[in-house]
Design a protein around this motif. Structure first.
Motif, PDB file in Angstrom:
ATOM      1  N   ARG A  68       0.823  -1.217   0.000  1.00 47.34           N
ATOM      2  CA  ARG A  68       0.000   0.000   0.000  1.00 47.34           C
ATOM      3  C   ARG A  68       0.849   1.255   0.000  1.00 47.34           C
ATOM      4  N   ALA A  69       1.970   1.223   0.704  1.00 47.81           N
ATOM      5  CA  ALA A  69       2.838   2.398   0.754  1.00 47.81           C
ATOM      6  C   ALA A  69       3.502   2.673  -0.590  1.00 47.81           C
ATOM      7  N   GLU A  70       3.745   1.641  -1.365  1.00 44.60           N
ATOM      8  CA  GLU A  70       4.460   1.803  -2.633  1.00 44.60           C
ATOM      9  C   GLU A  70       3.547   1.916  -3.844  1.00 44.60           C
ATOM     10  N   ALA A  71       2.285   1.550  -3.717  1.00 43.06           N
ATOM     11  CA  ALA A  71       1.365   1.597  -4.858  1.00 43.06           C
ATOM     12  C   ALA A  71       0.932   3.031  -5.129  1.00 43.06           C
ATOM     13  N   ALA A  72       0.762   3.341  -6.409  1.00 45.82           N
ATOM     14  CA  ALA A  72       0.323   4.680  -6.800  1.00 45.82           C
ATOM     15  C   ALA A  72      -1.153   4.890  -6.503  1.00 45.82           C
ATOM     16  N   THR A  73      -1.948   3.825  -6.622  1.00 45.60           N
ATOM     17  CA  THR A  73      -3.383   3.930  -6.377  1.00 45.60           C
ATOM     18  C   THR A  73      -3.845   2.732  -5.563  1.00 45.60           C
ATOM     19  N   ARG A  74      -5.039   2.826  -5.038  1.00 45.98           N
ATOM     20  CA  ARG A  74      -5.619   1.705  -4.280  1.00 45.98           C
ATOM     21  C   ARG A  74      -5.839   0.494  -5.208  1.00 45.98           C
ATOM     22  N   GLY A  75      -6.240   0.738  -6.428  1.00 47.35           N
ATOM     23  CA  GLY A  75      -6.428  -0.345  -7.388  1.00 47.35           C
ATOM     24  C   GLY A  75      -5.123  -1.061  -7.700  1.00 47.35           C
ATOM     25  N   GLN A  76      -4.060  -0.296  -7.822  1.00 46.31           N
ATOM     26  CA  GLN A  76      -2.747  -0.899  -8.070  1.00 46.31           C
ATOM     27  C   GLN A  76      -2.314  -1.754  -6.879  1.00 46.31           C
ATOM     28  N   ALA A  77      -2.597  -1.287  -5.676  1.00 43.37           N
ATOM     29  CA  ALA A  77      -2.275  -2.061  -4.476  1.00 43.37           C
ATOM     30  C   ALA A  77      -3.087  -3.351  -4.445  1.00 43.37           C
ATOM     31  N   ASP A  78      -4.373  -3.270  -4.796  1.00 46.74           N
ATOM     32  CA  ASP A  78      -5.209  -4.471  -4.816  1.00 46.74           C
ATOM     33  C   ASP A  78      -4.709  -5.476  -5.845  1.00 46.74           C
ATOM     34  N   ASP A  79      -4.339  -4.995  -7.036  1.00 50.52           N
ATOM     35  CA  ASP A  79      -3.812  -5.891  -8.070  1.00 50.52           C
ATOM     36  C   ASP A  79      -2.498  -6.534  -7.627  1.00 50.52           C
ATOM     37  N   ALA A  80      -1.641  -5.765  -6.990  1.00 51.63           N
ATOM     38  CA  ALA A  80      -0.368  -6.309  -6.504  1.00 51.63           C
ATOM     39  C   ALA A  80      -0.615  -7.369  -5.429  1.00 51.63           C
ATOM     40  N   CYS A  81      -1.589  -7.139  -4.551  1.00 55.36           N
ATOM     41  CA  CYS A  81      -1.916  -8.119  -3.516  1.00 55.36           C
ATOM     42  C   CYS A  81      -2.487  -9.394  -4.125  1.00 55.36           C
ATOM     43  N   THR A  82      -3.273  -9.256  -5.178  1.00 52.61           N
ATOM     44  CA  THR A  82      -3.829 -10.435  -5.855  1.00 52.61           C
ATOM     45  C   THR A  82      -2.712 -11.293  -6.442  1.00 52.61           C
ATOM     46  N   VAL A  83      -1.741 -10.656  -7.094  1.00 50.03           N
ATOM     47  CA  VAL A  83      -0.619 -11.403  -7.680  1.00 50.03           C
ATOM     48  C   VAL A  83       0.218 -12.031  -6.566  1.00 50.03           C
ATOM     49  N   LEU A  84       0.440 -11.304  -5.493  1.00 53.50           N
ATOM     50  CA  LEU A  84       1.217 -11.846  -4.375  1.00 53.50           C
ATOM     51  C   LEU A  84       0.528 -13.064  -3.776  1.00 53.50           C
ATOM     52  N   LEU A  85      -0.777 -12.996  -3.588  1.00 48.50           N
ATOM     53  CA  LEU A  85      -1.497 -14.146  -3.038  1.00 48.50           C
ATOM     54  C   LEU A  85      -1.436 -15.340  -3.996  1.00 48.50           C
ATOM     55  N   ASP A  86      -1.500 -15.081  -5.296  1.00 51.64           N
ATOM     56  CA  ASP A  86      -1.333 -16.171  -6.271  1.00 51.64           C
ATOM     57  C   ASP A  86       0.040 -16.821  -6.137  1.00 51.64           C
ATOM     58  N   ALA A  87       1.082 -16.010  -5.979  1.00 55.14           N
ATOM     59  CA  ALA A  87       2.438 -16.550  -5.840  1.00 55.14           C
ATOM     60  C   ALA A  87       2.567 -17.347  -4.548  1.00 55.14           C
ATOM     61  N   ILE A  88       1.983 -16.867  -3.470  1.00 53.15           N
ATOM     62  CA  ILE A  88       2.050 -17.585  -2.188  1.00 53.15           C
ATOM     63  C   ILE A  88       1.297 -18.904  -2.281  1.00 53.15           C
ATOM     64  N   ARG A  89       0.122 -18.887  -2.890  1.00 54.37           N
ATOM     65  CA  ARG A  89      -0.710 -20.106  -2.965  1.00 54.37           C
ATOM     66  C   ARG A  89      -0.109 -21.179  -3.865  1.00 54.37           C
ATOM     67  N   ARG A  90       0.847 -20.844  -4.696  1.00 61.58           N
ATOM     68  CA  ARG A  90       1.516 -21.869  -5.503  1.00 61.58           C
ATOM     69  C   ARG A  90       2.262 -22.850  -4.605  1.00 61.58           C
ATOM     70  N   ASP A  91       2.793 -22.365  -3.476  1.00 62.87           N
ATOM     71  CA  ASP A  91       3.540 -23.222  -2.566  1.00 62.87           C
ATOM     72  C   ASP A  91       2.815 -23.473  -1.250  1.00 62.87           C
TER      73      ASP A  91
END
Length: 169
Positions: free
Chosen positions: A110-133
């Motif tokens: 959230r601190a590094e994202a330009a917008t709230r939508g960008q933060a949400d998209d980044a969190c979605t990708v991060l959760l996908d990466a975590i759920r792979r393992d």
């Protein structure tokens, strides 16, 4: 031949109490310090008068050089910056940010994202990466709070950034 008479006097040692011994040692130390002070004065007499010693202050904080972002996509760049933030600012669990400025995964994103939508998209990708393992990972905060050190958090931010970059996000 005459020899001087020898007397064998045995003197009993005088036992001094603690205060007397401390006073004796104190007098010896005072004499040594006075001699050392005189020696110092003599040794430094030829030196010109120097400015008074300035007050010692803490050295400035060393901030590591910023790491160039290897990603051209906005979500991958956000995840990379979040990783750098965690490395430099610290990582925490149980809250977005602590009193010292450390952040959890969501707080760093959230601190590094330009917008709230960008933060949400980044969190979605991060959760996908975590759920792979970690298929049992329900949310990023719950997974973050189960970690004992920032090692895996940093690793999965790297993996998520690579994943976002490969998706063109």
């Amino acid at each position: 031949m005459t020899t001087a008479p020898t007397t064998t006097e045995t003197r009993t040692p005088v036992e001094l109490d603690l205060d007397a011994r401390l006073a004796m040692v104190g007098a010896l130390m005072d004499e040594r310090l006075a001699l050392a002070n005189i020696a110092f004065e003599v040794d430094t007499a030829h030196l010109p008068a120097a400015d008074p010693i300035p007050a010692v202050t803490a050295p400035p904080l060393h901030h590591p050089a910023s790491v160039p972002c290897p990603y051209s996509t906005p979500i991958a760049a956000t995840l990379h910056r979040a990783r750098v933030r965690l490395e430099t600012g610290g990582w925490c669990t149980g809250q977005l940010r602590d009193e010292q400025g450390a952040a959890c995964l969501i707080g760093a994103i959230r601190a590094e994202a330009a917008t709230r939508g960008q933060a949400d998209d980044a969190c979605t990708v991060l959760l996908d990466a975590i759920r792979r393992d970690f298929a049992d990972a329900d949310t990023i905060p719950s997974w973050n709070d189960r970690q004992a050190s920032p090692r895996l958090a940093l690793l999965y931010l790297d993996r998520a950034a690579a994943l976002a970059d490969s998706r063109g996000a």
